[in-house]
Design a protein around this motif. Structure first.
Motif, PDB file in Angstrom:
ATOM      1  N   ALA A   1       0.792  -1.255   0.119  1.00 56.67           N
ATOM      2  CA  ALA A   1       0.012   0.136  -0.158  1.00 56.67           C
ATOM      3  C   ALA A   1       0.626   1.163   0.165  1.00 56.67           C
ATOM      4  O   ALA A   1       1.899   1.429   0.542  1.00 56.67           O
ATOM      5  CB  ALA A   1      -0.983  -0.073   1.197  1.00 56.67           C
ATOM      6  N   GLY A   2       0.388   2.417  -0.772  1.00 62.59           N
ATOM      7  CA  GLY A   2       1.074   3.377  -0.687  1.00 62.59           C
ATOM      8  C   GLY A   2       0.692   4.731  -0.758  1.00 62.59           C
ATOM      9  O   GLY A   2       0.793   5.800   0.085  1.00 62.59           O
ATOM     10  N   SER A   3      -0.697   4.855  -1.473  1.00 61.18           N
ATOM     11  CA  SER A   3      -1.374   6.123  -1.519  1.00 61.18           C
ATOM     12  C   SER A   3      -1.763   6.590  -0.220  1.00 61.18           C
ATOM     13  O   SER A   3      -2.240   7.937   0.061  1.00 61.18           O
ATOM     14  CB  SER A   3      -2.684   5.749  -2.477  1.00 61.18           C
ATOM     15  N   TYR A   4      -2.002   5.722   0.826  1.00 56.42           N
ATOM     16  CA  TYR A   4      -2.156   6.280   2.201  1.00 56.42           C
ATOM     17  C   TYR A   4      -1.484   7.192   2.706  1.00 56.42           C
ATOM     18  O   TYR A   4      -2.240   8.156   3.670  1.00 56.42           O
ATOM     19  CB  TYR A   4      -2.260   5.110   3.219  1.00 56.42           C
ATOM     20  N   ALA A   5      -0.549   7.537   2.595  1.00 59.94           N
ATOM     21  CA  ALA A   5       0.367   8.486   3.147  1.00 59.94           C
ATOM     22  C   ALA A   5       0.205   9.805   2.846  1.00 59.94           C
ATOM     23  O   ALA A   5      -0.103  10.616   3.716  1.00 59.94           O
ATOM     24  CB  ALA A   5       2.007   8.107   2.773  1.00 59.94           C
ATOM     25  N   LEU A   6       0.055  10.077   1.394  1.00 62.78           N
ATOM     26  CA  LEU A   6      -0.267  11.440   0.999  1.00 62.78           C
ATOM     27  C   LEU A   6      -1.756  11.531   0.801  1.00 62.78           C
ATOM     28  O   LEU A   6      -2.408  12.636   0.989  1.00 62.78           O
ATOM     29  CB  LEU A   6       0.229  12.063  -0.459  1.00 62.78           C
ATOM     30  N   MET A   7      -2.269  10.641   0.442  1.00 64.08           N
ATOM     31  CA  MET A   7      -3.601  10.429   0.105  1.00 64.08           C
ATOM     32  C   MET A   7      -4.298  11.114  -1.087  1.00 64.08           C
ATOM     33  O   MET A   7      -3.439  12.112  -1.386  1.00 64.08           O
ATOM     34  CB  MET A   7      -4.510  10.661   1.265  1.00 64.08           C
ATOM     35  N   ASP A   8      -5.478  10.615  -1.532  1.00 59.60           N
ATOM     36  CA  ASP A   8      -5.977  11.348  -2.791  1.00 59.60           C
ATOM     37  C   ASP A   8      -7.500  11.313  -2.706  1.00 59.60           C
ATOM     38  O   ASP A   8      -7.928  10.635  -1.903  1.00 59.60           O
ATOM     39  CB  ASP A   8      -5.276  11.170  -3.956  1.00 59.60           C
ATOM     40  N   GLN A   9      -8.091  12.143  -3.617  1.00 58.54           N
ATOM     41  CA  GLN A   9      -9.679  12.015  -3.649  1.00 58.54           C
ATOM     42  C   GLN A   9     -10.022  10.511  -4.122  1.00 58.54           C
ATOM     43  O   GLN A   9     -11.167  10.234  -3.706  1.00 58.54           O
ATOM     44  CB  GLN A   9     -10.003  13.201  -4.514  1.00 58.54           C
ATOM     45  N   ARG A  10      -9.517  10.019  -4.928  1.00 56.99           N
ATOM     46  CA  ARG A  10      -9.870   8.760  -5.581  1.00 56.99           C
ATOM     47  C   ARG A  10     -10.007   7.652  -4.294  1.00 56.99           C
ATOM     48  O   ARG A  10     -11.002   6.986  -4.212  1.00 56.99           O
ATOM     49  CB  ARG A  10      -8.864   8.199  -6.429  1.00 56.99           C
TER      50      ARG A  10
ATOM     51  N   THR B   1      -7.214  19.432  -3.767  1.00 58.77           N
ATOM     52  CA  THR B   1      -6.962  17.942  -3.511  1.00 58.77           C
ATOM     53  C   THR B   1      -6.755  17.265  -5.016  1.00 58.77           C
ATOM     54  O   THR B   1      -7.966  17.057  -5.380  1.00 58.77           O
ATOM     55  CB  THR B   1      -7.667  17.544  -2.438  1.00 58.77           C
ATOM     56  N   PRO B   2      -5.799  16.694  -5.240  1.00 60.66           N
ATOM     57  CA  PRO B   2      -5.685  15.778  -6.254  1.00 60.66           C
ATOM     58  C   PRO B   2      -6.399  14.745  -6.459  1.00 60.66           C
ATOM     59  O   PRO B   2      -6.760  14.190  -5.339  1.00 60.66           O
ATOM     60  CB  PRO B   2      -4.312  15.505  -6.565  1.00 60.66           C
ATOM     61  N   TRP B   3      -7.008  14.320  -7.524  1.00 61.30           N
ATOM     62  CA  TRP B   3      -7.780  13.086  -7.714  1.00 61.30           C
ATOM     63  C   TRP B   3      -6.859  11.794  -7.482  1.00 61.30           C
ATOM     64  O   TRP B   3      -7.309  10.949  -6.911  1.00 61.30           O
ATOM     65  CB  TRP B   3      -8.506  13.154  -9.299  1.00 61.30           C
ATOM     66  N   ASP B   4      -5.829  11.927  -8.323  1.00 59.23           N
ATOM     67  CA  ASP B   4      -4.642  10.549  -8.310  1.00 59.23           C
ATOM     68  C   ASP B   4      -3.344  11.454  -7.807  1.00 59.23           C
ATOM     69  O   ASP B   4      -2.843  12.063  -8.360  1.00 59.23           O
ATOM     70  CB  ASP B   4      -4.473   9.971  -9.483  1.00 59.23           C
ATOM     71  N   ILE B   5      -3.227  11.024  -6.642  1.00 56.08           N
ATOM     72  CA  ILE B   5      -1.633  11.704  -5.905  1.00 56.08           C
ATOM     73  C   ILE B   5      -0.539  11.362  -6.724  1.00 56.08           C
ATOM     74  O   ILE B   5       0.353  12.300  -6.797  1.00 56.08           O
ATOM     75  CB  ILE B   5      -1.490  11.459  -4.290  1.00 56.08           C
ATOM     76  N   GLY B   6      -0.444  10.133  -7.292  1.00 54.26           N
ATOM     77  CA  GLY B   6       0.684   9.784  -7.850  1.00 54.26           C
ATOM     78  C   GLY B   6       1.000  10.690  -9.202  1.00 54.26           C
ATOM     79  O   GLY B   6       2.064  10.873  -9.416  1.00 54.26           O
ATOM     80  N   THR B   7      -0.006  10.806  -9.892  1.00 47.82           N
ATOM     81  CA  THR B   7       0.173  11.543 -11.113  1.00 47.82           C
ATOM     82  C   THR B   7       0.499  13.067 -10.559  1.00 47.82           C
ATOM     83  O   THR B   7       1.297  13.689 -11.360  1.00 47.82           O
ATOM     84  CB  THR B   7      -1.253  11.644 -11.721  1.00 47.82           C
ATOM     85  N   CYS B   8      -0.243  13.562  -9.625  1.00 47.69           N
ATOM     86  CA  CYS B   8       0.466  14.957  -9.397  1.00 47.69           C
ATOM     87  C   CYS B   8       1.617  14.977  -8.786  1.00 47.69           C
ATOM     88  O   CYS B   8       2.295  16.089  -9.310  1.00 47.69           O
ATOM     89  CB  CYS B   8      -0.824  15.263  -7.963  1.00 47.69           C
ATOM     90  N   VAL B   9       2.115  14.074  -7.904  1.00 55.73           N
ATOM     91  CA  VAL B   9       3.523  14.294  -7.413  1.00 55.73           C
ATOM     92  C   VAL B   9       4.573  14.256  -8.607  1.00 55.73           C
ATOM     93  O   VAL B   9       5.556  15.028  -8.646  1.00 55.73           O
ATOM     94  CB  VAL B   9       3.728  13.246  -6.382  1.00 55.73           C
ATOM     95  N   ASN B  10       4.135  13.406  -9.412  1.00 58.96           N
ATOM     96  CA  ASN B  10       5.086  13.502 -10.564  1.00 58.96           C
ATOM     97  C   ASN B  10       5.472  14.379 -11.400  1.00 58.96           C
ATOM     98  O   ASN B  10       6.222  14.489 -12.361  1.00 58.96           O
ATOM     99  CB  ASN B  10       4.759  12.192 -11.539  1.00 58.96           C
TER     100      ASN B  10
END
Length: 369
Positions: A243-252, A334-343
């Motif tokens: 699991a990874g998205s939990y740390a920064l979290m996103d709207q999805r 708040t981004p929908w997808d944090i991975g896309t945003c951070v990149n």
């Protein structure tokens, strides 16, 4: 590489040059502790997936919190190289590595870290074995199980058993176990999520049972993610959850996982107010990302995101909004997808109590090879 205007520690975050990726450290720490606490009480352990944040500073926080296997999960070799250089010595590449150039890089990493990689074809097993044995290194290998996405992965059943046996018998390789990926994060209904998650994980566990009956030892069963961590982590036979998205979290993910809060948001500035019902900010697709969904503005009731262009965000201001947006006002997305945003960013501005505390480099940004 962006050239940010750095502000001194202690600067109020709303004085940062916008658009800016800002991380609330208190929220980040709480998210990490919430996930860590679950796995400290579970037989299965957490393997933090670092793809959503790509930041070694956050990865080390996740590992230090406890409840983990002691290593991380990545999706590319480029990410693995960055995190290996930051001192992490247990790295799971939850992907297929098939070209000779990439296999050479994987084996070079194996001289400095314990490397695990996935396979779903006999030819790939042979290529990995050839390079690893010639280089005098050993790779841990898991069989990638297709649980219904019909993308990567071998079908659970005899084909998976045969592939596992080939890995076990190959020079330079050590058969570790099984992994699977699923996209049930798109399911908002909690009962449907639980049912579908259990169905897919069970396919992997059934494959495990077949392999063990065939005399093949299983050390790793890696399944699940932020969206279903407590489901996968509670099923007998699962050893780790990436699991990874939990740390920064996103709207999805937040539609299902309300125990985690958005720690990372984009600070934007209102640049134009064409009329009472419309506002335009200086943050668009290049700062927030909109590949899979639009961001939200949570702390301004009555304001909705209408669209994003390359450099601007269009907002709709409803009659229910109490107040008026003016040029220079600040808006938090708040981004929908944090991975896309951070990149999209080279730096994160980490703040506590509304003031800048540290600036972190997103060192694995763009490492897609």
């Amino acid at each position: 590489m962006e050239r940010p205007i750095f502000k001194p520690v202690g600067t109020p975050v709303e004085q940062l040059d916008s658009p800016a990726l800002v991380v609330d450290l208190s929220v980040l720490e709480k998210n990490i502790q919430t996930m860590s606490s679950f796995f400290q009480q579970s037989d299965a352990k957490l393997r933090p997936h670092v793809e959503p944040h790509r930041c070694p500073a956050i990865a080390h926080m996740q590992l230090a919190a406890g409840g983990t296997v002691g290593g991380i999960c990545v999706t590319t070799l480029g990410q693995a190289e960055v995190f290996s250089q930051s001192g992490i010595t247990d790295i799971f590449v939850a992907n297929l590595v098939v070209t000779r150039q990439k296999i050479n890089r994987l084996c070079a990493l194996a001289r400095h870290a314990s490397m695990t990689v996935a396979v779903d074809s006999p030819g790939n097993v042979g290529d990995l074995s050839e390079v690893a044995s010639a280089g005098g290194v050993e790779l841990d290998v898991v069989v990638y199980i297709n649980t219904g996405l019909n993308g990567c992965g071998v079908e659970p059943g005899q084909a998976a058993v045969d592939l596992a046996r080939q890995v076990r018998d190959a020079a330079g390789l050590s058969f570790a176990g099984l992994m699977a990926y699923d996209d049930s994060s798109l399911m908002e209904d909690s009962e449907q999520l639980s049912t579908e998650s259990r169905r897919r994980v069970q396919q992997v566990l059934d494959a495990r049972e077949m392999m063990e009956k065939a005399g093949i030892e299983i050390r790793v069963v890696s399944v699940g993610g932020t969206h279903n961590y407590e489901i996968a982590g509670s099923m007998d036979g699962v050893t780790e959850v990436p699991a990874g998205s939990y740390a920064l979290m996103d709207q999805r993910h937040r539609r299902q996982r309300r125990e985690f809060e958005p720690a990372a948001r984009i600070l934007a500035t209102v640049a134009s107010v064409p009329d009472a019902g419309t506002a335009v900010t200086d943050a668009g697709q290049k700062a927030i990302g909109a590949d899979t969904g639009l961001p939200v503005v949570e702390d301004l009731p009555g304001i909705e995101v209408k669209d994003l262009s390359a450099e601007h965000g269009g907002l709709t201001v409803s009659d229910s909004f109490e107040g008026r947006l003016g040029i220079g006002d600040k808006v938090w997305y708040t981004p929908w997808d944090i991975g896309t945003c951070v990149n999209l960013h080279d730096y994160m501005h980490a703040a506590r109590d509304g003031r800048l505390e540290v600036v972190w480099e997103v060192l694995a940004r763009g490492r897609y090879r």
